[in-house]
Scaffold this motif. Structure first.
Motif, PDB file in Angstrom:
ATOM      1  N   GLU A 171       0.954  -1.001  -0.277  1.00 44.90           N
ATOM      2  CA  GLU A 171       0.215   0.218   0.417  1.00 44.90           C
ATOM      3  C   GLU A 171       0.506   0.938   0.137  1.00 44.90           C
ATOM      4  O   GLU A 171       1.878   0.851   0.526  1.00 44.90           O
ATOM      5  CB  GLU A 171      -1.011  -0.304   1.580  1.00 44.90           C
ATOM      6  CG  GLU A 171      -1.840   0.436   1.072  1.00 44.90           C
ATOM      7  CD  GLU A 171      -2.542   0.064   2.847  1.00 44.90           C
ATOM      8  OE1 GLU A 171      -3.734  -0.278   2.735  1.00 44.90           O
ATOM      9  OE2 GLU A 171      -1.861   0.570   3.619  1.00 44.90           O
ATOM     10  N   GLN A 172       0.534   2.821  -0.635  1.00 45.40           N
ATOM     11  CA  GLN A 172       0.739   3.522  -0.531  1.00 45.40           C
ATOM     12  C   GLN A 172       0.252   4.675   0.647  1.00 45.40           C
ATOM     13  O   GLN A 172      -0.571   4.183   0.658  1.00 45.40           O
ATOM     14  CB  GLN A 172       0.948   4.258  -1.884  1.00 45.40           C
ATOM     15  CG  GLN A 172       1.446   4.132  -2.789  1.00 45.40           C
ATOM     16  CD  GLN A 172       2.112   4.658  -4.198  1.00 45.40           C
ATOM     17  OE1 GLN A 172       1.090   5.531  -4.343  1.00 45.40           O
ATOM     18  NE2 GLN A 172       3.446   4.560  -4.908  1.00 45.40           N
ATOM     19  N   THR A 173       0.855   4.990   0.933  1.00 49.29           N
ATOM     20  CA  THR A 173       0.492   6.496   1.746  1.00 49.29           C
ATOM     21  C   THR A 173       2.063   7.273   1.845  1.00 49.29           C
ATOM     22  O   THR A 173       2.888   7.967   1.524  1.00 49.29           O
ATOM     23  CB  THR A 173       0.399   5.776   3.460  1.00 49.29           C
ATOM     24  OG1 THR A 173      -0.298   6.963   3.721  1.00 49.29           O
ATOM     25  CG2 THR A 173       1.877   6.029   4.061  1.00 49.29           C
ATOM     26  N   LEU A 174       0.871   9.130   1.950  1.00 51.08           N
ATOM     27  CA  LEU A 174       1.185  10.204   1.994  1.00 51.08           C
ATOM     28  C   LEU A 174       2.119  10.442   3.189  1.00 51.08           C
ATOM     29  O   LEU A 174       1.234  11.326   3.715  1.00 51.08           O
ATOM     30  CB  LEU A 174       0.968  10.973   1.261  1.00 51.08           C
ATOM     31  CG  LEU A 174       1.513  12.827   0.556  1.00 51.08           C
ATOM     32  CD1 LEU A 174       0.815  14.158   2.153  1.00 51.08           C
ATOM     33  CD2 LEU A 174       2.710  12.456  -0.260  1.00 51.08           C
ATOM     34  N   ALA A 175       3.480  10.510   3.400  1.00 46.46           N
ATOM     35  CA  ALA A 175       3.670  11.724   4.690  1.00 46.46           C
ATOM     36  C   ALA A 175       4.962  12.751   4.609  1.00 46.46           C
ATOM     37  O   ALA A 175       4.923  12.882   3.445  1.00 46.46           O
ATOM     38  CB  ALA A 175       4.749  10.474   5.211  1.00 46.46           C
TER      39      ALA A 175
END
Ligand code: ATP
Ligand code: MG
Length: 137
Positions: free
Chosen positions: A4-8
């Protein structure tokens, strides 16, 4: 489970503290991989657009001002369950309520200057990655 991708975001107060490396190491230690990153000083339009869901909240103006107060590091992290893993590692929004050992407990200065951002769910992650990294993904 599929990666999965997440924006940090490493927010201006944490960049000023010179703890970018420490925060990224904490993410690497829980199995997240950085697949895109960029240092940037956000414009007011970018900060307000990014936090548009909070437009009606009393802290919106102050939050936008804080987010444009210096450079941030925009990051895409990938890994199994990345969204939940990164939010758990950050800890509660309010550092007074954040668990020991979390990023916000260690590096937040206030509920506003709370050191890091993380996408809330898959839909937000898709939108936020697109907002800052349209050309890469
Ligand atoms: P983020 O979206 O940045 O990962 P979050 O999901 O934990 O944080 P939100 O409720 O989405 O929290 O709030 C967005 C950001 O707005 C917070 O991270 C913080 O910087 C700021 N914020 C939230 N609540 C307050 C408040 N009561 N006073 C000032 N700033 C606040
Ligand atoms: Mg949020």
């Amino acid at each position: 489970m599929a990666a999965e991708q997440t924006l940090a975001i490493i927010k201006p107060n944490a960049v000023k503290k010179n703890v970018i490396g420490k925060i990224i190491a904490m993410a690497e230690d829980i199995g997240l991989h950085m697949t895109a990153a960029r240092m940037k000083t956000l414009s007011s339009d970018e900060a307000e657009g990014f936090y548009a869901e909070h437009r009606e909240r009393p802290f919106f103006g102050s939050l936008s001002k804080f987010m444009t107060s210096g450079p941030v590091l925009l990051i895409v992290f990938e890994g199994d369950n990345a969204i939940e893993k990164w939010r758990k590692l950050m800890g509660a929004t309010d550092p007074a309520k954040a668990a020991p050992g979390t990023i916000r407990k260690l590096y937040a200065d206030s509920i506003e200057a709370n050191s890091t951002h993380g996408s809330e769910n898959k839909e937000a992650a898709r939108r936020e990655v697109g907002f800052f990294f349209l050309e890469e993904f």
